[in-house]
Design a protein around this motif. Structure first.
Motif: not given
Length: 103
Positions: A21-25
């Motif tokens: 997703a690469n929503y957060k690290k």
């Protein structure tokens, strides 16, 4: 981005989920965590329900692929639940998870 594909005619024959997703690290990505939890929970539930020979599953980092060999109503309910969970996550996080249509 996470992409998922559900193949079905009258019943679900496969579910494939891939990507990040690469929503957060890494370690803080709630979208990846939710998708991972839903897929692994579904596969584990099918095994615990005694359907191990009725499907195959491949799980790797950023990849989940489940193929149905022999469908039955209870197995189908678990897969419908997984599909609905992925749809809900897509509604909540449309920039990070998408249904990949055929073609």
């Amino acid at each position: 981005m996470i992409k998922y594909h559900v193949c079905k005619d009258q019943t679900i024959s496969s579910i494939r989920v891939s990507g990040h997703a690469n929503y957060k690290k890494h370690g803080e990505d709630i979208v990846c965590a939710a998708v991972s939890t839903a897929t692994i929970l579904s596969a584990n539930l099918l095994e615990r329900m005694g359907f191990k020979g009725d499907y195959t599953v491949s799980v790797e980092e950023g990849f989940f692929d489940l193929k149905v060999i022999q469908s039955n109503p209870n197995l189908e309910y678990v897969l419908i639940n997984l599909e609905e969970t992925l749809k809900e996550l897509e509604l909540q996080y449309p920039k990070y998870i998408k249904h990949q249509k055929e073609g």
